[in-house]
Design an enzyme around this catalytic site. Structure first.
Site, short mmCIF file in Angstrom:
data_model
loop_
_atom_site.label_atom_id
_atom_site.label_comp_id
_atom_site.label_asym_id
_atom_site.label_seq_id
_atom_site.Cartn_x
_atom_site.Cartn_y
_atom_site.Cartn_z
N SER A 19 0.85 -1.20 0.00
CA SER A 19 0.00 0.00 0.00
C SER A 19 0.88 1.24 0.00
O SER A 19 2.10 1.16 0.01
CB SER A 19 -0.97 -0.02 1.20
OG SER A 19 -0.44 0.61 2.32
N ILE A 21 3.20 4.34 0.00
CA ILE A 21 4.43 4.75 -0.67
C ILE A 21 5.08 3.58 -1.40
O ILE A 21 5.49 3.70 -2.56
CB ILE A 21 5.41 5.36 0.36
CG1 ILE A 21 4.85 6.68 0.90
CG2 ILE A 21 6.80 5.55 -0.24
CD1 ILE A 21 5.57 7.23 2.12
N ARG A 41 3.10 -8.31 4.32
CA ARG A 41 2.54 -9.51 4.96
C ARG A 41 1.23 -9.93 4.30
O ARG A 41 0.92 -11.12 4.27
CB ARG A 41 2.31 -9.24 6.45
CG ARG A 41 3.61 -9.08 7.23
CD ARG A 41 3.36 -8.49 8.60
NE ARG A 41 2.67 -7.19 8.48
CZ ARG A 41 2.30 -6.45 9.50
NH1 ARG A 41 2.51 -6.86 10.73
NH2 ARG A 41 1.70 -5.29 9.32
N ASP A 68 7.16 -11.07 6.41
CA ASP A 68 7.22 -10.15 7.53
C ASP A 68 8.69 -9.77 7.68
O ASP A 68 9.53 -10.61 8.03
CB ASP A 68 6.70 -10.84 8.81
CG ASP A 68 6.75 -9.94 10.03
OD1 ASP A 68 7.48 -8.93 10.02
OD2 ASP A 68 6.04 -10.26 11.00
N VAL A 69 9.02 -8.52 7.41
CA VAL A 69 10.43 -8.13 7.38
C VAL A 69 11.07 -8.08 8.77
O VAL A 69 12.28 -7.88 8.88
CB VAL A 69 10.67 -6.79 6.63
CG1 VAL A 69 10.38 -6.93 5.16
CG2 VAL A 69 9.90 -5.65 7.25
N TYR A 160 8.81 6.26 17.23
CA TYR A 160 8.89 6.41 15.77
C TYR A 160 10.05 7.33 15.39
O TYR A 160 10.86 7.02 14.51
CB TYR A 160 7.56 6.98 15.28
CG TYR A 160 7.42 7.11 13.78
CD1 TYR A 160 7.37 5.98 12.96
CD2 TYR A 160 7.32 8.36 13.17
CE1 TYR A 160 7.22 6.10 11.59
CE2 TYR A 160 7.17 8.49 11.80
CZ TYR A 160 7.12 7.36 11.01
OH TYR A 160 6.98 7.48 9.64
N LYS A 164 13.43 6.44 13.25
CA LYS A 164 13.72 7.11 11.98
C LYS A 164 15.06 7.86 12.04
O LYS A 164 15.80 7.89 11.06
CB LYS A 164 12.57 8.04 11.58
CG LYS A 164 11.25 7.31 11.26
CD LYS A 164 11.39 6.36 10.07
CE LYS A 164 10.05 5.76 9.66
NZ LYS A 164 10.14 4.87 8.49
N VAL A 193 2.22 12.08 4.24
CA VAL A 193 1.89 11.64 2.87
C VAL A 193 0.47 11.09 2.88
O VAL A 193 0.03 10.48 3.87
CB VAL A 193 2.89 10.55 2.42
CG1 VAL A 193 2.65 10.18 0.95
CG2 VAL A 193 4.33 11.00 2.62
N THR A 195 -1.60 8.53 2.56
CA THR A 195 -1.56 7.06 2.50
C THR A 195 -2.46 6.49 3.60
O THR A 195 -2.88 7.22 4.51
CB THR A 195 -0.13 6.51 2.74
OG1 THR A 195 0.18 6.68 4.14
CG2 THR A 195 0.92 7.18 1.89
N1 LIG Z 1 2.44 8.22 5.43
C1 LIG Z 1 3.25 9.16 5.89
O1 LIG Z 1 2.83 10.27 6.19
C2 LIG Z 1 4.73 8.87 6.05
C3 LIG Z 1 5.57 9.97 6.30
C4 LIG Z 1 6.92 9.74 6.45
C5 LIG Z 1 7.44 8.47 6.36
N2 LIG Z 1 6.60 7.44 6.10
C6 LIG Z 1 7.19 6.11 6.03
O2 LIG Z 1 6.95 5.57 4.75
C7 LIG Z 1 6.87 4.16 4.84
C8 LIG Z 1 5.59 3.69 4.17
O3 LIG Z 1 4.50 4.31 4.81
P1 LIG Z 1 3.04 4.36 4.16
O4 LIG Z 1 2.44 5.63 4.58
O5 LIG Z 1 3.10 3.97 2.74
O6 LIG Z 1 2.35 3.20 5.04
P2 LIG Z 1 1.20 2.17 4.69
O7 LIG Z 1 0.30 2.68 3.62
O8 LIG Z 1 0.63 1.78 5.99
O9 LIG Z 1 2.01 0.93 4.08
C9 LIG Z 1 2.91 0.22 4.87
C10 LIG Z 1 3.31 -1.03 4.14
O10 LIG Z 1 4.25 -1.72 4.95
C11 LIG Z 1 3.84 -3.09 5.09
N3 LIG Z 1 4.32 -3.62 6.35
C12 LIG Z 1 4.01 -3.19 7.60
N4 LIG Z 1 4.62 -3.98 8.51
C13 LIG Z 1 5.33 -4.92 7.80
C14 LIG Z 1 6.13 -6.01 8.16
N5 LIG Z 1 6.35 -6.33 9.45
N6 LIG Z 1 6.69 -6.75 7.18
C15 LIG Z 1 6.47 -6.46 5.89
N7 LIG Z 1 5.71 -5.43 5.49
C16 LIG Z 1 5.14 -4.68 6.44
C17 LIG Z 1 2.31 -3.02 5.02
O11 LIG Z 1 1.72 -4.24 4.59
P3 LIG Z 1 1.26 -5.39 5.59
O12 LIG Z 1 0.55 -4.75 6.73
O13 LIG Z 1 0.42 -6.27 4.74
O14 LIG Z 1 2.52 -6.08 6.01
C18 LIG Z 1 2.15 -1.98 3.90
O15 LIG Z 1 2.30 -2.59 2.65
C19 LIG Z 1 6.96 3.82 6.34
O16 LIG Z 1 8.29 3.47 6.64
C20 LIG Z 1 6.61 5.13 7.01
O17 LIG Z 1 7.21 5.24 8.28
C21 LIG Z 1 5.25 7.61 5.94
#
Ligand SMILES: NC(=O)c1ccc[n+]([C@@H]2O[C@H](COP(=O)([O-])OP(=O)(O)OC[C@H]3O[C@@H](n4cnc5c(N)ncnc54)[C@H](OP(=O)(O)O)[C@@H]3O)[C@@H](O)[C@H]2O)c1
Length: 262
Positions: A19, A21, A41, A68-69, A160, A164, A193, A195
């Site tokens: 999902s 990013i 996952r 699961d990473v 968090y 980071k 972002v 998401t």
């Molecule tokens: N959204 C923001 O505002 C934002 C801002 C700055 C940084 N980020 C960073 O950007 C990255 C992606 O965020 P996002 O907003 O795209 O989040 P998201 O939409 O919740 O997507 C997270 C993805 O990571 C996977 N995931 C979570 N735990 C996992 C695990 N243990 N093993 C394998 N996959 C796992 C989830 O799939 P499953 O649950 O199916 O495993 C999902 O595909 C993260 O590192 C987040 O900290 C996000």
């Protein structure tokens, strides 16, 4: 002529590609003609992302891998699955991650450990596993999705933020160590972002504060000086830049609408 320039058909692995990013980055790399293994996952989410990538890029080569990473065995099996299909990973994008908001005083050991395991230790393990083949080929690209809180502290997100900051340290140290090897290592540091992770934050703010969902989302939008949430495409653009450019390494690139100037 830049010999290290990206040619199509590279073997890419994007974690967290079910999902947000990670999904956008996987789509971008596939559209550029690369082979893309997507890991998360949830198999259903990965299949949906693969279908959507193929809908816009019919020739795309996508390999969904359930993993699961935070699990060592899963990480090894994930790499084996990619290697068996296409050979060694040449481009690693570590996007799997999660966050939660909680006062420091209420943060449990388990929550602290969980944040560090997923946001810091998992990228370390994925990078360490990818490196031998990258070093052998003298070419590799590693991009970690960190956060604007890799650069500054924010209230209610101590675990968090620490994870980071830590992963940006990993990126900088790895880049210094690998500079002469043809392997670049960078981080992208996004603000909020648009998401599912941010949707979750919006719901949490609304529940905590009594504000409507729209008001909570607007609060997050205004955290970026540009006055809106960042798009996943804008983050994917920055990842693409790091992947294409062999001279940029050790950077934490802010994609945060001007929140942090560094
Ligand atoms: N959204 C923001 O505002 C934002 C801002 C700055 C940084 N980020 C960073 O950007 C990255 C992606 O965020 P996002 O907003 O795209 O989040 P998201 O939409 O919740 O997507 C997270 C993805 O990571 C996977 N995931 C979570 N735990 C996992 C695990 N243990 N093993 C394998 N996959 C796992 C989830 O799939 P499953 O649950 O199916 O495993 C999902 O595909 C993260 O590192 C987040 O900290 C996000």
């Amino acid at each position: 002529m830049t010999p290290e320039r990206m040619t199509p058909g590279r073997v890419c692995l994007v974690t967290g590609a079910g999902s947000g990013i990670g999904a956008a980055v996987a789509g971008r790399l596939a559209a550029r003609g690369h082979r893309v293994a997507t890991a998360a996952r949830s198999r259903d989410a990965l299949d949906a992302v693969a279908a959507s990538i193929r809908a816009t890029t019919p020739q795309a080569e996508v390999l969904p891998v359930t993993a699961d990473v935070t699990d060592d065995g899963d990480v090894e099996a994930m790499y084996r699955a990619v290697e068996d299909r296409w050979g060694p990973v040449e481009v690693l994008v570590a996007a799997a991650g999660t966050g939660f908001g909680k006062a420091l005083v209420d943060t449990t050991d388990e929550e602290w450990r969980g944040a560090l395991e997923l946001n810091l230790t998992a990228p370390f393990r994925c990078l360490r596993r990818a490196l031998p083949a990258m070093l052998e080929r003298r070419w590799g690209r590693v991009v970690v999705i960190a956060s604007v809180v890799a650069k500054r502290g924010e209230a209610q997100v101590a675990a968090y933020t620490a994870s980071k900051h830590g992963v940006l340290g990993l990126v900088r140290s790895a880049a210094a160590e690998l500079a002469a090897t043809g392997v670049t290592v960078n981080a992208i540091c996004p603000g909020y972002v648009d998401t599912p992770m941010t949707d979750h934050t919006v719901r949490a703010i609304s529940a905590r504060s009594g504000r409507t969902l729209a008001e909570a989302r607007d609060t997050l939008a205004r955290r970026q000086p540009i006055g809106r949430l960042i798009t996943t495409d804008e983050v994917a653009d920055a990842v693409g830049f790091c992947v294409e450019n062999g001279a940029v390494t050790g950077q934490g690139i802010n994609v945060d609408g001007g929140a942090v100037q560094s």
